[in-house]
Write an enzyme that holds these catalytic residues in place. Structure first.
Site, PDB file in Angstrom:
ATOM      1  N   TRP A  28       0.833  -1.214   0.000  1.00 48.49           N
ATOM      2  CA  TRP A  28       0.000   0.000   0.000  1.00 48.49           C
ATOM      3  C   TRP A  28       0.866   1.261   0.000  1.00 48.49           C
ATOM      4  O   TRP A  28       0.541   2.255  -0.639  1.00 48.49           O
ATOM      5  CB  TRP A  28      -0.956  -0.055   1.182  1.00 48.49           C
ATOM      6  N   GLY A  29       1.974   1.216   0.720  1.00 49.48           N
ATOM      7  CA  GLY A  29       2.881   2.368   0.743  1.00 49.48           C
ATOM      8  C   GLY A  29       3.405   2.682  -0.648  1.00 49.48           C
ATOM      9  O   GLY A  29       3.527   3.848  -1.037  1.00 49.48           O
ATOM     10  N   LYS A 220     -15.779  -2.127   6.899  1.00 49.99           N
ATOM     11  CA  LYS A 220     -16.141  -1.581   5.586  1.00 49.99           C
ATOM     12  C   LYS A 220     -16.995  -2.529   4.752  1.00 49.99           C
ATOM     13  O   LYS A 220     -16.961  -2.491   3.526  1.00 49.99           O
ATOM     14  CB  LYS A 220     -14.874  -1.213   4.824  1.00 49.99           C
TER      15      LYS A 220
HETATM   16  N1  LIG Z   1      -2.235  -3.726   0.988  1.00 51.26           N
HETATM   17  C1  LIG Z   1      -3.438  -3.165   0.879  1.00 51.26           C
HETATM   18  O1  LIG Z   1      -4.199  -3.455  -0.064  1.00 51.26           O
HETATM   19  C2  LIG Z   1      -3.882  -2.156   1.898  1.00 51.26           C
HETATM   20  C3  LIG Z   1      -4.992  -1.363   1.606  1.00 51.26           C
HETATM   21  C4  LIG Z   1      -5.432  -0.415   2.535  1.00 51.26           C
HETATM   22  C5  LIG Z   1      -4.735  -0.262   3.725  1.00 51.26           C
HETATM   23  N2  LIG Z   1      -3.640  -1.047   3.985  1.00 51.26           N
HETATM   24  C6  LIG Z   1      -2.952  -0.811   5.255  1.00 51.26           C
HETATM   25  O2  LIG Z   1      -1.672  -0.241   4.975  1.00 51.26           O
HETATM   26  C7  LIG Z   1      -0.749  -0.642   5.968  1.00 51.26           C
HETATM   27  C8  LIG Z   1       0.488  -1.181   5.280  1.00 51.26           C
HETATM   28  O3  LIG Z   1       0.120  -2.341   4.554  1.00 51.26           O
HETATM   29  P1  LIG Z   1       0.972  -2.897   3.331  1.00 51.26           P
HETATM   30  O4  LIG Z   1       0.025  -3.768   2.559  1.00 51.26           O
HETATM   31  O5  LIG Z   1       1.681  -1.789   2.641  1.00 51.26           O
HETATM   32  O6  LIG Z   1       2.031  -3.807   4.089  1.00 51.26           O
HETATM   33  P2  LIG Z   1       3.012  -4.906   3.482  1.00 51.26           P
HETATM   34  O7  LIG Z   1       2.790  -6.157   4.227  1.00 51.26           O
HETATM   35  O8  LIG Z   1       2.971  -4.952   2.004  1.00 51.26           O
HETATM   36  O9  LIG Z   1       4.443  -4.290   3.833  1.00 51.26           O
HETATM   37  C9  LIG Z   1       5.174  -4.611   4.895  1.00 51.26           C
HETATM   38  C10 LIG Z   1       6.192  -3.471   5.060  1.00 51.26           C
HETATM   39  O10 LIG Z   1       6.685  -3.512   6.381  1.00 51.26           O
HETATM   40  C11 LIG Z   1       8.101  -3.369   6.309  1.00 51.26           C
HETATM   41  N3  LIG Z   1       8.719  -3.942   7.495  1.00 51.26           N
HETATM   42  C12 LIG Z   1       9.065  -5.228   7.727  1.00 51.26           C
HETATM   43  N4  LIG Z   1       9.637  -5.328   8.944  1.00 51.26           N
HETATM   44  C13 LIG Z   1       9.624  -4.088   9.479  1.00 51.26           C
HETATM   45  C14 LIG Z   1      10.068  -3.540  10.708  1.00 51.26           C
HETATM   46  N5  LIG Z   1      10.626  -4.302  11.655  1.00 51.26           N
HETATM   47  N6  LIG Z   1       9.910  -2.226  10.930  1.00 51.26           N
HETATM   48  C15 LIG Z   1       9.321  -1.435  10.000  1.00 51.26           C
HETATM   49  N7  LIG Z   1       8.872  -1.883   8.798  1.00 51.26           N
HETATM   50  C16 LIG Z   1       9.028  -3.197   8.559  1.00 51.26           C
HETATM   51  C17 LIG Z   1       8.472  -4.083   5.030  1.00 51.26           C
HETATM   52  O11 LIG Z   1       9.742  -3.681   4.582  1.00 51.26           O
HETATM   53  C18 LIG Z   1       7.358  -3.586   4.106  1.00 51.26           C
HETATM   54  O12 LIG Z   1       7.670  -2.324   3.579  1.00 51.26           O
HETATM   55  C19 LIG Z   1      -1.466  -1.658   6.854  1.00 51.26           C
HETATM   56  O13 LIG Z   1      -1.910  -1.009   8.014  1.00 51.26           O
HETATM   57  C20 LIG Z   1      -2.668  -2.074   6.021  1.00 51.26           C
HETATM   58  O14 LIG Z   1      -3.771  -2.417   6.816  1.00 51.26           O
HETATM   59  C21 LIG Z   1      -3.205  -1.964   3.091  1.00 51.26           C
END
Ligand SMILES: NC(=O)c1ccc[n+]([C@@H]2O[C@H](COP(=O)([O-])OP(=O)(O)OC[C@H]3O[C@@H](n4cnc5c(N)ncnc54)[C@H](O)[C@@H]3O)[C@@H](O)[C@H]2O)c1
Length: 300
Positions: A28-29, A220
């Site tokens: 998501w980031g 949601k």
């Molecule tokens: N993926 C989606 O479709 C989506 C949609 C809406 C909201 N979200 C929300 O966005 C947020 C992020 O989700 P995502 O899907 O990007 O996550 P993800 O699982 O894809 O990413 C995990 C991230 O965490 C990092 N990471 C791993 N270990 C770490 C540590 N010790 N310290 C800091 N960072 C560390 C990884 O490098 C990676 O960048 C969550 O709260 C999720 O609920 C996600």
């Protein structure tokens, strides 16, 4: 008139110029960085460059993830195949990434946020604004703590939220989705966040209710029905739960709020057969054109 000043970023017309850093670079980031970068490059009130803090990882090739993102403009681990925008700069140094930013976008899995906030205390600009895209909450003995509250309390910044029935991989390939910015009191900053995230395929509106929006981000189901209709139109995937739509519709009707919640209203009317499924991508025409100025009751 103040000249452009990098310590306290202002433009000649005294309006702030915004510098954005994204804290988080997962699925998501990375999509958030694509949305944001496509806007900062064309909106004069933002610096083009968008920093993205990357939790450094070594890839199977032996290369650092940050180096590969900066060389290829792709997050090959978390969002392969999608160009983020040439103005996205990955930075593995958290303090360096936030140093100059006055707009901080938090988007990591929630379990890392307490540690990240501790590392950022005293390191962010005093005039920084924050937004959380993070779903979930910190559950402690004293009770639950929303992530936006954690960020506000630890860093002393105002923190909005951006939530929706959003699936990163679908938005990455520009399938239609929508989200809501929850804000506390400052409409101008809410409008700035709306501008920063909005694209033709990602419709963003705002609501003066941080906690409500943040909680609804996880509750949601009704919005997911809408995504189910979109799925039926071969525009995306999601889950479904129909009776809630009727209940929500009845509450809105009782309160006289149907026009303020066109998505919920339209979902129910599709469920009952009063509207065709195609209405789901047309309902936004019913929504206030400028959600921050003409959606009166949402913002009081
Ligand atoms: N993926 C989606 O479709 C989506 C949609 C809406 C909201 N979200 C929300 O966005 C947020 C992020 O989700 P995502 O899907 O990007 O996550 P993800 O699982 O894809 O990413 C995990 C991230 O965490 C990092 N990471 C791993 N270990 C770490 C540590 N010790 N310290 C800091 N960072 C560390 C990884 O490098 C990676 O960048 C969550 O709260 C999720 O609920 C996600």
């Amino acid at each position: 008139m103040s000249p452009l000043n990098t310590n306290n970023i202002v433009q000649n017309n005294d309006s702030p110029k915004f510098k954005v850093t994204i804290i988080g670079s997962g699925n998501w980031g990375s999509v958030a960085s694509k949305l944001i970068a496509s806007n900062t490059i064309k909106l004069p009130s933002f610096y083009d460059e968008v920093k993205m803090w990357v939790f450094e990882e070594i890839l199977p090739s032996g290369e650092k993830l940050t180096d590969v993102i900066n060389r290829t403009n792709e997050n090959v681990k978390y969002l392969p195949g999608i160009k983020l925008g040439s103005n996205v700069v990955a930075d593995p140094d958290l303090e360096n990434a936030v140093r100059d930013a006055n707009m901080l976008v938090f988007v990591t899995p929630h379990q890392f946020m307490e540690g990240i906030c501790k590392r950022l205390i005293g390191k962010t600009r005093s005039d920084a604004q924050a937004i959380s895209l993070i779903k979930g909450m910190e559950v402690k003995k004293e009770g639950p703590c929303m992530i936006s509250t954690l960020i506000s309390q630890q860093l002393g910044v105002n923190c909005c939220v951006l939530m929706g029935a959003n699936i990163a991989n679908e938005i990455a390939v520009e399938k239609f989705s929508e989200a809501t910015v929850g804000y506390r009191g400052n409409r101008e900053i809410a409008e700035t966040w709306v501008q920063l995230f909005s694209t033709p395929y990602f419709m963003v509106s705002a609501c003066q209710d941080v906690e409500g929006v943040e909680l609804c981000g996880t509750l949601k189901n009704v919005v997911a029905i809408a995504a189910g209709f979109v799925d039926g139109l071969d525009m995306g995937n999601n889950t479904k739960g129909v009776s809630t739509a009727k209940e929500v519709y009845e509450v809105l009707k009782h309160k006289g709020w149907l026009e303020m919640f066109p998505l919920f209203t339209t979902v129910h009317e599709i469920c009952t057969g009063r509207l065709p499924p195609t209405a789901i991508v047309e309902y936004s025409e019913l929504a206030p054109k400028s959600p921050l100025t003409s959606g009166p009751n949402l913002f009081q």
